[in-house]
Design a protein around this motif. Sequence first.
Motif, short mmCIF file in Angstrom:
data_model
loop_
_atom_site.label_atom_id
_atom_site.label_comp_id
_atom_site.label_asym_id
_atom_site.label_seq_id
_atom_site.Cartn_x
_atom_site.Cartn_y
_atom_site.Cartn_z
N GLU A 1 0.83 -1.21 0.00
CA GLU A 1 0.00 0.00 0.00
C GLU A 1 0.86 1.26 0.00
OE1 GLU A 1 -1.25 1.20 4.52
OE2 GLU A 1 -2.10 -0.66 3.75
N GLN B 1 -6.76 -2.17 1.26
CA GLN B 1 -6.24 -0.98 0.61
C GLN B 1 -5.46 -1.34 -0.65
OE1 GLN B 1 -4.64 1.91 3.21
NE2 GLN B 1 -3.49 3.02 1.65
N THR C 1 -9.93 3.05 3.58
CA THR C 1 -9.46 2.00 4.50
C THR C 1 -9.24 2.54 5.91
OG1 THR C 1 -7.20 2.39 3.69
CG2 THR C 1 -8.44 0.60 2.69
N ALA D 1 -6.72 5.58 0.82
CA ALA D 1 -6.28 5.65 2.22
C ALA D 1 -7.41 6.11 3.13
CB ALA D 1 -5.08 6.59 2.35
#
Length: 505
Positions: free
Chosen positions: A242, A379, A410, A407
């Motif tokens: 991520e 994510q 999540t 972002a």
Amino acid sequence: MLRLLTLLLDRAIRPLPSPEDHSTPNPFRGAFWTLAMRWSDRLIGLASTLILARLLLPDDFGVFALASIVVGLADVLLDLGVHIALLRDPHPQREDYDTAWTLRILQSILAAALLITLASPLAASLGEPRLISLLPWLAGALLVGSAENIGIVDFQKQQRFDRDFRFFFTKRVIGFIITTGIALALGSYWALVVGTWGQRLFGVALSYALHPYRPHLSLRHSKKIWAFSRWILLQNIGIYLEQRMDKLLVGKCESAAWVGTYSVADEIASIPGTELLAPLNRALLPALVAQLHEPARVRETYLLALSVQCLIGFPASVGLMLVADQAVAILLGPHWLEAIVLLKWLSIGGLVAAMTASGRYLLLAAGHAKSLAVTSWLQVVLFALTATVAFPIMNAERIAILRVVVAFITGSVVLAFLLRRFPIVNGSDIVRAIIRPLVATAIMTMAVISLQSSAWVIGSGALIAEVVLGVTVYVLMIIGLWRVVGRPNGAEYFLFQHWVPWLLN
């Protein structure tokens, strides 16, 4: 700000007995200097970026960034998170430490072998032939670093943060000196490689100098460590992807120079929301582990940590976004102007970090590593699916926007899961912890935008004026809002109690 964190930690954490002297030392003796050294570490990283940006070109940063991403991915794919397993074990034995050290070395051997074997195919896939020579060198540095003394985990476990931070700070200084010196001499991305090797070698030597433990090869307790570490492994892979997948995508869509520009923008953008709060986050895990049997104290520590993180992270992240134009032009130079728009978008991610960091550590302390792994992979999957569908129209700026949006999604999931697992914390508690920093940051933003619109000062003078105005407005608004709502016990209270006690009268 340093003293505020010291007071927060002193309130939140009870001293743990040291196995060396069986006394009960105060883990915050000299905590001001402990936190000062840690933040100095962050400032050294920023100074390194700014200096190297003047000595090297975006293309140099791009090549090294691609190589570092590949090396880091190979490392994290085999990372069992053995240090977390040791931190969570209330009574680890010598065999636990030896097994953890052995597993880490085996992990690095496999990762290095994988990188050397696949160097050519990876270089061809990413369209960057210079990776063929870079990857073996970085793989070697990875292997060397794995030999660090596993005993230094005790610094964090026993809350001796002065030693812990001294280790990382000194290692960073050596890397900074070596990298800068080689960059001045060569003006090439090889300076970053040599600096990495120097930092790893010095770190290994320093770890054995600072801690008397001497590990031995052993796999006796590998099953015990694996029982917990398998979820840490999945979480670490998800977190790494991520944080790095966007750079890999930039490498596929754009040139190496754009990867370098994106990487530098991301590194600077991460300072307010993540790196600036690193001292608190690092101390938070052992504190929460020690308090799990006292739900009321866990709630108090979590909300106080959240309040402090938002008090610092919100204005710092938004402030960086507001001054990005002048900051990039003045600090990085004309070769990096494309980083401005990327820095603005990526800075917003600091808001997510400020709101979710303490919650992630609370879940980890309570043993919910599996759930954190799921959210990290959520994510990754969201980003990958969206990027795949939109790939034909993707560029560096759109990738930055996509990263921030995912972002926030999540991050909301993490907070929702936290509220479900810890009913002692409710939504209104979180709102009360973040509302004052949020409102003060919004008013600060309007004030800085108004100053920018007037255009009465330009160049470095404009940057200074905007920073001074932003800090002044934010501090005044925080004080005012805190008094309006009845001066509740929170981050502001600790700050005012020890710095400006007359405000409490």
